[in-house]
Design a protein around this motif. Sequence first.
Motif, PDB file in Angstrom:
ATOM      1  N   HIS A 172       0.865  -1.161  -0.036  1.00 51.04           N
ATOM      2  CA  HIS A 172       0.109  -0.209  -0.076  1.00 51.04           C
ATOM      3  C   HIS A 172       0.696   1.329   0.150  1.00 51.04           C
ATOM      4  N   LYS A 173       2.061   1.240   0.185  1.00 53.72           N
ATOM      5  CA  LYS A 173       2.976   2.339   0.735  1.00 53.72           C
ATOM      6  C   LYS A 173       2.810   3.149  -0.695  1.00 53.72           C
ATOM      7  N   LEU A 174       2.652   2.767  -1.912  1.00 56.48           N
ATOM      8  CA  LEU A 174       2.711   3.558  -3.192  1.00 56.48           C
ATOM      9  C   LEU A 174       1.502   4.696  -2.861  1.00 56.48           C
ATOM     10  N   GLY A 199       6.402   8.298   5.451  1.00 52.95           N
ATOM     11  CA  GLY A 199       5.809   7.029   5.110  1.00 52.95           C
ATOM     12  C   GLY A 199       4.617   6.388   5.677  1.00 52.95           C
ATOM     13  N   SER A 200       4.090   7.102   6.933  1.00 51.33           N
ATOM     14  CA  SER A 200       3.140   6.352   7.757  1.00 51.33           C
ATOM     15  C   SER A 200       2.398   7.495   8.139  1.00 51.33           C
ATOM     16  N   VAL A 201       1.174   7.458   8.988  1.00 53.29           N
ATOM     17  CA  VAL A 201       0.368   8.381   9.686  1.00 53.29           C
ATOM     18  C   VAL A 201       1.101   8.919  10.951  1.00 53.29           C
ATOM     19  N   VAL A 204      -0.988  -2.748  11.920  1.00 56.14           N
ATOM     20  CA  VAL A 204      -0.691  -1.353  12.536  1.00 56.14           C
ATOM     21  C   VAL A 204       0.833  -1.118  12.693  1.00 56.14           C
ATOM     22  N   GLY A 205       1.721  -0.773  12.040  1.00 55.41           N
ATOM     23  CA  GLY A 205       3.139  -0.304  12.317  1.00 55.41           C
ATOM     24  C   GLY A 205       3.130   1.028  12.672  1.00 55.41           C
ATOM     25  N   GLY A 206       3.312   1.820  11.849  1.00 56.14           N
ATOM     26  CA  GLY A 206       2.822   3.466  12.167  1.00 56.14           C
ATOM     27  C   GLY A 206       1.377   3.638  12.084  1.00 56.14           C
ATOM     28  N   GLY A 207       0.832   2.943  11.271  1.00 60.15           N
ATOM     29  CA  GLY A 207      -0.548   2.713  11.036  1.00 60.15           C
ATOM     30  C   GLY A 207      -1.261   3.301   9.815  1.00 60.15           C
ATOM     31  N   SER A 208      -0.585   3.354   8.594  1.00 57.90           N
ATOM     32  CA  SER A 208      -1.104   3.811   7.406  1.00 57.90           C
ATOM     33  C   SER A 208      -2.059   3.013   6.473  1.00 57.90           C
ATOM     34  N   ASN A 209      -1.795   1.781   6.520  1.00 60.65           N
ATOM     35  CA  ASN A 209      -2.907   0.970   5.771  1.00 60.65           C
ATOM     36  C   ASN A 209      -4.054   0.760   6.500  1.00 60.65           C
TER      37      ASN A 209
HETATM   38  C1  LIG Z   1       5.310  -0.808   5.974  1.00 58.79           C
HETATM   39  C2  LIG Z   1       4.375  -1.627   5.880  1.00 58.79           C
HETATM   40  C3  LIG Z   1       3.067  -1.800   6.914  1.00 58.79           C
HETATM   41  C4  LIG Z   1       3.407  -1.069   8.090  1.00 58.79           C
HETATM   42  O1  LIG Z   1       3.131   0.235   8.022  1.00 58.79           O
HETATM   43  P1  LIG Z   1       1.837   0.903   8.270  1.00 58.79           P
HETATM   44  O2  LIG Z   1       2.024   2.204   7.913  1.00 58.79           O
HETATM   45  O3  LIG Z   1       1.347   0.589   9.884  1.00 58.79           O
HETATM   46  O4  LIG Z   1       0.613   0.619   7.115  1.00 58.79           O
HETATM   47  C5  LIG Z   1       2.383  -2.887   6.801  1.00 58.79           C
HETATM   48  N1  LIG Z   1       2.543  -3.656   5.791  1.00 58.79           N
HETATM   49  C6  LIG Z   1       3.402  -3.634   4.719  1.00 58.79           C
HETATM   50  C7  LIG Z   1       3.298  -4.560   3.670  1.00 58.79           C
HETATM   51  C8  LIG Z   1       4.397  -2.744   4.711  1.00 58.79           C
HETATM   52  O5  LIG Z   1       5.377  -2.406   3.764  1.00 58.79           O
END
Ligand SMILES: *Cc1c(COP(=O)(O)O)cnc(C)c1O
Length: 394
Positions: free
Chosen positions: A87-89, A190-192, A233-238
């Motif tokens: 989803h990062k793109l 790269g994230s929220v 949830v990492g930073g939480g963007s997806n």
């Molecule tokens: C970077 C990444 C995440 C974690 O980032 P979020 O900002 O929480 O979405 C999750 N899944 C994939 C595949 C990633 O590359």
Amino acid sequence: MFHPNEKGFYGQYGGAYIPEMLIPNIEELKKNYLEILESETFQKEYHLLLNDYAGRPSPLFKAQRLSDKYNTNIWLKREDLNHTGSHKLNNTIGQILLAKKMGRQRIIAETGAGQHGVATATVCALMGLQCIVYMGQTDMERQAPNVARMRMLGAEVRPALSGNRTLKDATNEALRDWIANPTDTFYLIGSVVGPHPYPDMVARLQAIISLEIKQQLKQKVGTELPDYVIACVGGGSNAAGSFYHFLEDASVRLIGTEAAGLGVDSGETAASMACGDIGIIHGSMTYLMQNEDGQITEPYSISAGLDYPGIGPLHAHLKDSGRATYMPVTDEESLQAALELTRLEGIIPALESAHALAVLPKMNFKPGDQVVVTVSGRGDKDMKAYMEYFKLTE
Ligand SMILES: *Cc1c(COP(=O)(O)O)cnc(C)c1O
């Protein structure tokens, strides 16, 4: 209720806790981002690139064998099928257009695992803009293939040599760069996370995920509203993007999963909500993992993309308000979930995404429920971990 106020606060979380020298940069971004994001020309260019370059809309796939196993209806939102594999793109396409409209020629970013660095280097190549990515020296060694990708794409990867030489140190270097180059440089986060307006901006750029889920579910089952939306949830963007257009729909249960590493009580974890408390990280007030002296502690997860000691302020607010629920998932649980998806559906997920899938056995779904799980990325990058754990070379 779930949008930040003028100063960037979601309830008590968020804001912009930044060095004075960064205030003009942040103010300029704050003044411009909404107007640009909502303009017709931006929307047209953004959606054209999402469609023709990233490959959107990403499918909403009915995972029938997985549904049968859990006796419910499970839909996979296939962000793994985006160009560059996650989803990062969605976010980097949006921010690079914004940078261009603001007349910035030089793009900086930091990266931990390298996924955001690759997504940034990709759009910089596409737009012909200079790209500098800060990355901890330790991470550069651990993630050598992504360093090579960034270099092949024309980016300069600068090692961060302070501290543990990981993401936090790379962030400090990027901020230092931005202070030194305030007028020509755009900082692409790269994230929220980060100071306002980044969390709101990135959430809006990832909101395409829930916008599509609504349309696709309506078409497939006749209702826009699933019973559950589940995302890691990492930073939480997806997760923010998956939740965004459902925030006001109280019937939709929102579940975020964070990386527990070896377990929430093990000391080797990245579960900032289960284990952290409130403090300031990356310019914003949120949950983070810190020791008694307020020092940020080094996170651990098998999944490099979830290995972050904080959490976006929107999620801190969703947790406290009870609108979303967050569940910790261990390394082991995520590995098993990755194998399960692979064997039942022929899809090898990223380890991050496997953290979302891992809560399926812990839930009590009804047979009529519609459950959406976001598969944030593909598993190619994680084959080394899968090979070791599942002994695939024997
Ligand atoms: C970077 C990444 C995440 C974690 O980032 P979020 O900002 O929480 O979405 C999750 N899944 C994939 C595949 C990633 O590359």
